[in-house]
Design a protein around this motif. Sequence first.
Motif, mmCIF file in Angstrom:
data_model
loop_
_atom_site.group_PDB
_atom_site.id
_atom_site.type_symbol
_atom_site.label_atom_id
_atom_site.label_comp_id
_atom_site.label_asym_id
_atom_site.label_seq_id
_atom_site.Cartn_x
_atom_site.Cartn_y
_atom_site.Cartn_z
ATOM 1 N N CYS A 55 -2.885 3.657 -4.425
ATOM 2 C CA CYS A 55 -1.545 3.006 -3.741
ATOM 3 C C CYS A 55 -1.196 1.876 -4.797
ATOM 4 N N HIS A 81 -7.043 3.608 -0.264
ATOM 5 C CA HIS A 81 -5.949 4.679 -0.689
ATOM 6 C C HIS A 81 -6.329 4.917 -2.234
ATOM 7 N N HIS A 99 0.813 -1.245 0.029
ATOM 8 C CA HIS A 99 -0.115 0.217 -0.175
ATOM 9 C C HIS A 99 0.874 1.219 0.083
ATOM 10 N N CYS A 107 -7.765 0.467 -4.923
ATOM 11 C CA CYS A 107 -7.988 0.102 -3.405
ATOM 12 C C CYS A 107 -8.908 0.951 -2.457
HETATM 13 ZN ZN ZN Z 1 -3.963 0.722 -0.370
#
Ligand code: ZN
Length: 302
Positions: free
Chosen positions: A177, A174, A156, A171
């Motif tokens: 990422c 995020h 990540h 993700c």
């Molecule tokens: Zn992530």
Amino acid sequence: MLAAVEAGGTKMICAVARDPATILHQTSIPTTAPGETIAAMVAFFRAAGEGKVQAIGIGCFGPLDLEPTSPGFGAITRTPKLGWSGVNLRRALSEAVRCPAVIDTDVAASGIAEAAFGAGQGLRSMAYVTVGTGIGGALIRDGQPLCGLTHPEMGHIRPRRHPQDRFAGVCPFHGDCLEGLASGAAVFARRGQMLSEINPDDVLWEVLSDYLGQFCATLVLMASPQRIVIGGGVPDSNPGLFALVRRSTRASLGEYVQAAVLSDAIDSYIVPPALGAHAGLVGALMLAQRAQAHEGSSQRSR
Ligand code: ZN
């Protein structure tokens, strides 16, 4: 006898073995609801182990609670896999089979196996990375996976964007990422195609290798492992990816870190696993050996 589980989001590969090199029985159980899946695993261990299983090792999809003082020690924490958040596979199997059990991440299990018997043999430190539906990794030092606050979540980290890449990322935490941009799930979201359907000449491989090269460079800068082993469905789908990732790693490092293996011998630095698909199960059996050794030493001290 030892028992092992390579616990994945779609299937649980279970084995009973004399030692990590001698698997006696093996089966694959679909990962459905936790109760049903665990009952099937216990039934296999009881039947195949003939009541002689002395320890269980589990390499499991994460994230996991690996803090020994935590009430949820050994439990799967925040997974999108329906029904599995909070499930404590370690405790459930240990109680049902009546023997000690050790759990670690699937990448840590594969990593200790590769370090002992595979691509990391003879080295003191190694990074093991898997690039499949998700991206995960473990740092192995003297045969032990690095673990502290929790297990590492290196999939990540946030790479610098490839100039031609406008994809938002998948993700849920995020967006863009590394896992959000370069995992098998990201490829499917980008193209509506499985990795195996992407042509090896497709520009997408250049984009993926850029991100993975940045990741390898980050590993070199942060942890300086003596080798980086990359397994999983993404490199398996295109063996040519390794050459691209090595080039991208060198470009990202900019010849700053001086080590021969990062220039002339980079083919031997960023490598595929040597144990192939067996690494996870072999590593889980090594975890079982550790559970057994730990049990033995605590009984002697009683
Ligand atoms: Zn992530």
